[in-house]
Design a protein around this motif. Structure first.
Motif, PDB file in Angstrom:
ATOM      1  N   ILE A 173      26.300  25.775  40.911  1.00  0.00           N
ATOM      2  CA  ILE A 173      25.722  26.391  39.786  1.00  0.00           C
ATOM      3  C   ILE A 173      24.134  26.264  39.931  1.00  0.00           C
ATOM      4  O   ILE A 173      23.641  25.359  40.410  1.00  0.00           O
ATOM      5  CB  ILE A 173      25.983  25.969  38.367  1.00  0.00           C
ATOM      6  N   ALA A 174      23.535  27.526  40.216  1.00  0.00           N
ATOM      7  CA  ALA A 174      21.919  27.672  40.649  1.00  0.00           C
ATOM      8  C   ALA A 174      21.218  26.994  39.497  1.00  0.00           C
ATOM      9  O   ALA A 174      21.568  27.071  38.003  1.00  0.00           O
ATOM     10  CB  ALA A 174      21.667  29.019  40.789  1.00  0.00           C
ATOM     11  N   THR A 175      19.908  26.614  39.750  1.00  0.00           N
ATOM     12  CA  THR A 175      19.161  26.276  38.619  1.00  0.00           C
ATOM     13  C   THR A 175      18.094  27.211  38.174  1.00  0.00           C
ATOM     14  O   THR A 175      17.343  27.259  37.141  1.00  0.00           O
ATOM     15  CB  THR A 175      18.191  25.264  38.970  1.00  0.00           C
ATOM     16  N   VAL A 176      18.124  28.549  39.009  1.00  0.00           N
ATOM     17  CA  VAL A 176      17.343  29.689  38.566  1.00  0.00           C
ATOM     18  C   VAL A 176      18.442  30.948  38.429  1.00  0.00           C
ATOM     19  O   VAL A 176      19.616  30.965  38.875  1.00  0.00           O
ATOM     20  CB  VAL A 176      16.366  29.876  39.674  1.00  0.00           C
ATOM     21  N   GLU A 214      29.152  38.632  50.218  1.00  0.00           N
ATOM     22  CA  GLU A 214      29.966  39.119  49.208  1.00  0.00           C
ATOM     23  C   GLU A 214      29.055  38.860  47.702  1.00  0.00           C
ATOM     24  O   GLU A 214      28.393  37.740  47.702  1.00  0.00           O
ATOM     25  CB  GLU A 214      31.343  38.711  48.910  1.00  0.00           C
ATOM     26  N   GLY A 215      29.066  39.842  46.890  1.00  0.00           N
ATOM     27  CA  GLY A 215      28.451  39.632  45.307  1.00  0.00           C
ATOM     28  C   GLY A 215      27.005  40.440  45.628  1.00  0.00           C
ATOM     29  O   GLY A 215      26.775  40.973  46.268  1.00  0.00           O
ATOM     30  N   PRO A 216      26.736  40.413  44.249  1.00  0.00           N
ATOM     31  CA  PRO A 216      27.085  39.557  43.321  1.00  0.00           C
ATOM     32  C   PRO A 216      28.289  40.236  42.673  1.00  0.00           C
ATOM     33  O   PRO A 216      28.712  41.289  42.460  1.00  0.00           O
ATOM     34  CB  PRO A 216      25.895  39.582  42.382  1.00  0.00           C
ATOM     35  N   VAL A 217      29.403  39.123  42.169  1.00  0.00           N
ATOM     36  CA  VAL A 217      30.466  39.554  41.515  1.00  0.00           C
ATOM     37  C   VAL A 217      30.959  38.556  40.268  1.00  0.00           C
ATOM     38  O   VAL A 217      30.308  37.471  40.320  1.00  0.00           O
ATOM     39  CB  VAL A 217      31.761  39.194  42.726  1.00  0.00           C
ATOM     40  N   GLU A 218      31.728  38.735  39.437  1.00  0.00           N
ATOM     41  CA  GLU A 218      31.890  38.181  38.382  1.00  0.00           C
ATOM     42  C   GLU A 218      33.263  37.266  38.796  1.00  0.00           C
ATOM     43  O   GLU A 218      34.120  37.796  39.241  1.00  0.00           O
ATOM     44  CB  GLU A 218      32.258  39.184  37.161  1.00  0.00           C
ATOM     45  N   ARG A 219      33.078  36.121  38.325  1.00  0.00           N
ATOM     46  CA  ARG A 219      34.243  35.054  38.810  1.00  0.00           C
ATOM     47  C   ARG A 219      34.737  34.306  37.394  1.00  0.00           C
ATOM     48  O   ARG A 219      33.820  34.256  36.275  1.00  0.00           O
ATOM     49  CB  ARG A 219      33.858  34.259  39.785  1.00  0.00           C
ATOM     50  N   ARG A 262      28.452  34.469  37.462  1.00  0.00           N
ATOM     51  CA  ARG A 262      28.250  35.694  38.300  1.00  0.00           C
ATOM     52  C   ARG A 262      27.821  35.041  39.674  1.00  0.00           C
ATOM     53  O   ARG A 262      27.159  34.138  39.707  1.00  0.00           O
ATOM     54  CB  ARG A 262      26.974  36.267  37.769  1.00  0.00           C
ATOM     55  N   SER A 263      28.255  35.436  40.777  1.00  0.00           N
ATOM     56  CA  SER A 263      28.313  34.546  42.065  1.00  0.00           C
ATOM     57  C   SER A 263      27.921  35.399  43.347  1.00  0.00           C
ATOM     58  O   SER A 263      28.302  36.645  43.339  1.00  0.00           O
ATOM     59  CB  SER A 263      29.636  34.116  42.410  1.00  0.00           C
ATOM     60  N   VAL A 264      27.194  34.809  44.212  1.00  0.00           N
ATOM     61  CA  VAL A 264      27.069  35.718  45.720  1.00  0.00           C
ATOM     62  C   VAL A 264      27.938  34.556  46.684  1.00  0.00           C
ATOM     63  O   VAL A 264      27.941  33.167  46.193  1.00  0.00           O
ATOM     64  CB  VAL A 264      25.422  35.752  45.955  1.00  0.00           C
ATOM     65  N   TYR A 265      28.448  34.917  47.788  1.00  0.00           N
ATOM     66  CA  TYR A 265      29.053  34.145  48.535  1.00  0.00           C
ATOM     67  C   TYR A 265      28.259  34.236  50.153  1.00  0.00           C
ATOM     68  O   TYR A 265      27.739  35.267  50.473  1.00  0.00           O
ATOM     69  CB  TYR A 265      30.389  34.516  48.834  1.00  0.00           C
ATOM     70  N   LEU A 266      28.074  32.982  50.663  1.00  0.00           N
ATOM     71  CA  LEU A 266      27.532  32.816  52.133  1.00  0.00           C
ATOM     72  C   LEU A 266      28.509  31.876  53.019  1.00  0.00           C
ATOM     73  O   LEU A 266      29.167  31.178  52.260  1.00  0.00           O
ATOM     74  CB  LEU A 266      25.923  32.775  52.219  1.00  0.00           C
ATOM     75  N   ARG A 267      27.973  31.899  53.973  1.00  0.00           N
ATOM     76  CA  ARG A 267      28.359  30.833  54.879  1.00  0.00           C
ATOM     77  C   ARG A 267      27.470  29.712  55.573  1.00  0.00           C
ATOM     78  O   ARG A 267      26.389  30.350  55.904  1.00  0.00           O
ATOM     79  CB  ARG A 267      29.271  31.512  55.951  1.00  0.00           C
ATOM     80  N   ASN A 288      31.469  27.090  56.361  1.00  0.00           N
ATOM     81  CA  ASN A 288      32.247  26.686  55.109  1.00  0.00           C
ATOM     82  C   ASN A 288      31.654  28.054  54.226  1.00  0.00           C
ATOM     83  O   ASN A 288      30.667  28.492  54.294  1.00  0.00           O
ATOM     84  CB  ASN A 288      31.706  25.422  54.506  1.00  0.00           C
ATOM     85  N   LEU A 289      32.582  28.260  53.218  1.00  0.00           N
ATOM     86  CA  LEU A 289      32.239  29.327  52.254  1.00  0.00           C
ATOM     87  C   LEU A 289      31.499  28.726  51.006  1.00  0.00           C
ATOM     88  O   LEU A 289      31.854  27.571  50.604  1.00  0.00           O
ATOM     89  CB  LEU A 289      33.779  29.965  51.704  1.00  0.00           C
ATOM     90  N   ILE A 290      30.306  28.907  50.893  1.00  0.00           N
ATOM     91  CA  ILE A 290      29.380  28.591  49.853  1.00  0.00           C
ATOM     92  C   ILE A 290      29.226  29.734  48.822  1.00  0.00           C
ATOM     93  O   ILE A 290      28.869  30.836  48.924  1.00  0.00           O
ATOM     94  CB  ILE A 290      27.922  28.286  50.286  1.00  0.00           C
ATOM     95  N   GLU A 291      29.586  29.373  47.587  1.00  0.00           N
ATOM     96  CA  GLU A 291      29.621  30.140  46.361  1.00  0.00           C
ATOM     97  C   GLU A 291      28.272  29.882  45.645  1.00  0.00           C
ATOM     98  O   GLU A 291      28.416  28.664  45.176  1.00  0.00           O
ATOM     99  CB  GLU A 291      30.545  30.116  45.733  1.00  0.00           C
ATOM    100  N   ILE A 292      27.186  30.675  45.213  1.00  0.00           N
ATOM    101  CA  ILE A 292      26.270  30.341  44.431  1.00  0.00           C
ATOM    102  C   ILE A 292      26.317  31.050  43.258  1.00  0.00           C
ATOM    103  O   ILE A 292      26.170  32.268  43.136  1.00  0.00           O
ATOM    104  CB  ILE A 292      24.967  30.326  45.174  1.00  0.00           C
ATOM    105  N   SER A 293      26.201  30.442  41.867  1.00  0.00           N
ATOM    106  CA  SER A 293      26.577  31.438  40.603  1.00  0.00           C
ATOM    107  C   SER A 293      25.572  30.732  39.743  1.00  0.00           C
ATOM    108  O   SER A 293      24.876  29.856  39.659  1.00  0.00           O
ATOM    109  CB  SER A 293      27.954  30.756  40.271  1.00  0.00           C
ATOM    110  N   GLU A 294      25.781  31.707  38.526  1.00  0.00           N
ATOM    111  CA  GLU A 294      24.806  31.445  37.508  1.00  0.00           C
ATOM    112  C   GLU A 294      25.727  31.865  36.358  1.00  0.00           C
ATOM    113  O   GLU A 294      26.878  32.672  36.322  1.00  0.00           O
ATOM    114  CB  GLU A 294      23.661  32.497  37.112  1.00  0.00           C
ATOM    115  N   PRO A 295      25.777  30.946  35.087  1.00  0.00           N
ATOM    116  CA  PRO A 295      26.878  30.909  34.060  1.00  0.00           C
ATOM    117  C   PRO A 295      26.488  32.437  33.368  1.00  0.00           C
ATOM    118  O   PRO A 295      25.176  33.093  33.631  1.00  0.00           O
ATOM    119  CB  PRO A 295      26.378  30.179  32.964  1.00  0.00           C
TER     120      PRO A 295
END
Length: 128
Positions: A75-78, A96-101, A109-114, A119-126
């Motif tokens: 979960i991102a701080t920004v 991938e993204g941004p997408v709702e999860r 709401r998330s984006v995906y990177l490696r 490794n799959l890294i998902e960074i999200s905001e509530p």
């Protein structure tokens, strides 16, 4: 009452410690921590990721420690738009993204990177 309260740390196995250090400290902006006999960790909030290099793992370790086997969501701080702008600035591709999860406690709401080990890294905001 649940037995477990929260995650303290997890261990990431990598191939290239320097590439991994660059990703987690420069791209994800985690704080580098060194401890013990030259061990490395990446601190964020009240958690950390300890680093093992394949073939030089510390004991005890996972039964089959392998690079590239993790799927992590942070979960991102920004706001996520700031995360996206930062990733573009440092030249790290979003796959991938941004997408709702559905997160652990609410929709996200998330984006995906490696990372360098894929490794799959998902960074999200509530989501509000």
């Amino acid at each position: 009452m649940a037995l477990i309260d929260h995650l303290d740390h997890l261990v990431l196995t990598c191939v290239d410690a320097e590439a991994t250090k660059h990703f987690y400290t420069e791209v994800l902006q985690m704080e580098l921590e060194t401890f013990g006999a030259g061990r490395m960790a990446f601190r964020f909030g009240n958690q950390k990721i300890n680093l093992h290099v394949r073939g030089s793992e510390f004991e005890p370790k996972a039964h089959l420690p392998v690079p590239g086997a993790l799927d992590l969501c942070f979960i991102a701080t920004v706001p996520l738009n700031d995360v996206i702008a930062h990733l573009k600035k440092v030249g790290w591709p979003i796959i991938e993204g941004p997408v709702e999860r559905t997160g652990a406690t609410q929709k996200i709401r998330s984006v995906y990177l490696r990372d360098p080990d894929l490794n799959l890294i998902e960074i999200s905001e509530p989501m509000k």
